[in-house]
Design an enzyme around this catalytic site. Structure first.
Site, PDB file in Angstrom:
ATOM      1  N   GLY A  35      -4.832  26.804  30.275  1.00  0.00           N
ATOM      2  CA  GLY A  35      -4.105  28.002  29.911  1.00  0.00           C
ATOM      3  C   GLY A  35      -3.812  28.056  28.423  1.00  0.00           C
ATOM      4  O   GLY A  35      -3.873  27.050  27.716  1.00  0.00           O
ATOM      5  N   CYS A  36      -3.466  29.257  27.946  1.00  0.00           N
ATOM      6  CA  CYS A  36      -3.222  29.453  26.517  1.00  0.00           C
ATOM      7  C   CYS A  36      -1.924  28.785  26.075  1.00  0.00           C
ATOM      8  O   CYS A  36      -1.885  28.083  25.052  1.00  0.00           O
ATOM      9  CB  CYS A  36      -3.225  30.935  26.169  1.00  0.00           C
ATOM     10  SG  CYS A  36      -2.186  31.960  27.241  1.00  0.00           S
TER      11      CYS A  36
END
Length: 351
Positions: free
Chosen positions: A154-155
């Site tokens: 994920g970012c």
């Protein structure tokens, strides 16, 4: 002699991360995009969905069932969370030599129990989960090199893992006290129409969301605990801010005895000295999100707190590039034995 190009499929090309993959891969010298899928946009051209691609010759958008997998070497899955497990299982059953980089959250958690707890349903492809590699190349490069299935992180988690894991592994900080205060641009919520993401709902303000329950917390638990060799439960709060792209994480840590801000900085500078996509600023300098916009870079800054034994670490990435599609291309390069930086040399866009 012309080098052979890898044949690439992008599943979910009509979303922001799919479009970013097309942007990056369209000028990649060693790949050819041979299939693009969408659901509601099937039958349209990529230029109809994203007019910036009008000058390019690209395959039409089709449904996943219409993809001709003959000769496809690697597929990027930019599909919604919860939908990818069955798609990948079905695809790999029919095409076992295919390599996949999955941009959803469906294969990021190694523990099926943790997945069920955080996502509310049992994992649908347990045998594939066992072989999936968590795709932060800077930490798992050799595993990625041998992988058939890579779970793109994920970012938020990429931005918070890169600066913290080396500090935990080096014993430079106390893993029991880690506070991650992070902000994201609106593209982090995807492209689907949502009332809460309307311009008038987002602009001129900011707010926290997923407080105490954001699913990316599970990835932080997983990677911090692995680095520490014991359970680590950080505090993580995400915020939405009125910009289109970017992640900005301010991370508060307590240092180990005898370690100060200079020692924390030295650990990170040494760890990332030879890495192309992680840049540690001089001690005391603070990164800005605009430093990395449009690039595959993560910028990290270290500052001393006014209280001895506390240090502030600041990390920033572009959520659509290093936080998603750029990192996915970096994983692809390693999986296909290409130079890791190929197609990702862009400097940040400024102003």
């Amino acid at each position: 002699m012309t080098e052979t190009k890898a044949r690439i499929a992008i599943l979910g090309a009509s979303g922001y991360t799919g479009a970013e993959l097309v942007r990056l891969l369209a000028r990649h010298p060693r790949v050819s995009i041979v299939a693009l899928t969408a659901d509601r946009k099937a039958g349209q051209s990529m230029a109809e969905v994203f007019p910036q691609f009008a000058p390019l010759t690209l395959p039409p958008l089709v449904t996943i069932d219409e993809v001709d997998w003959t000769g496809v070497d690697l597929a990027f899955c930019a599909l919604p969370h919860g939908t990818t497990q069955q798609v990948i299982k079905r695809t790999l059953d029919a095409n076992p030599q295919l390599k996949i980089v999955d941009l959803s959250a469906d294969f990021r958690l190694r523990d099926p129990g943790a997945y069920e707890e955080w996502y509310g349903h049992a994992h649908q492809a347990l045998e594939l989960q066992q072989e999936a590699v968590y795709g932060i190349v800077e930490l798992y490069r050799e595993d990625v090199r041998k992988a058939r299935l890579v779970a793109n992180p994920g970012c938020y988690t990429t931005t918070a893992i890169l600066p913290v894991v080396p500090l935990i592994e080096a014993g430079a900080i106390d893993p029991s006290v880690i506070v991650v205060d992070a902000k994201s641009g609106v593209t982090g919520a995807g492209r689907s129409a949502k009332e809460s993401l309307l311009y008038t709902e987002v602009t001129d303000g900011m707010h926290a969301y997923g407080v105490g329950s954001h699913r990316h917390t599970a990835e932080l638990d997983q990677e911090y605990s692995k680095a520490a060799g014991r359970s680590v439960v950080p505090s993580f709060t995400p915020h939405l801010i009125p910009m289109s792209r970017g992640i900005y994480a301010t991370i508060y840590v307590n240092t180990a005895p005898g370690v100060d801000a200079a020692g924390v900085h030295r650990v990170l500078a040494d760890f990332y000295a030879s890495e192309a996509f992680v840049h540690v600023l001089p001690l005391g300098q603070v990164p800005q999100s605009r430093f990395v916009k449009g690039s595959n870079m993560c910028f990290i800054g270290v500052a001393k707190d006014r209280v001895p034994g506390r240090v502030i670490v600041i990390s920033t990435t572009d959520n659509l590039v290093k936080g998603a599609s750029g990192q996915a291309v970096q994983n692809m390069n390693v999986m296909l034995s290409y130079p890791e930086t190929l197609g990702l040399e862009q400097i940040a866009l400024f102003p």
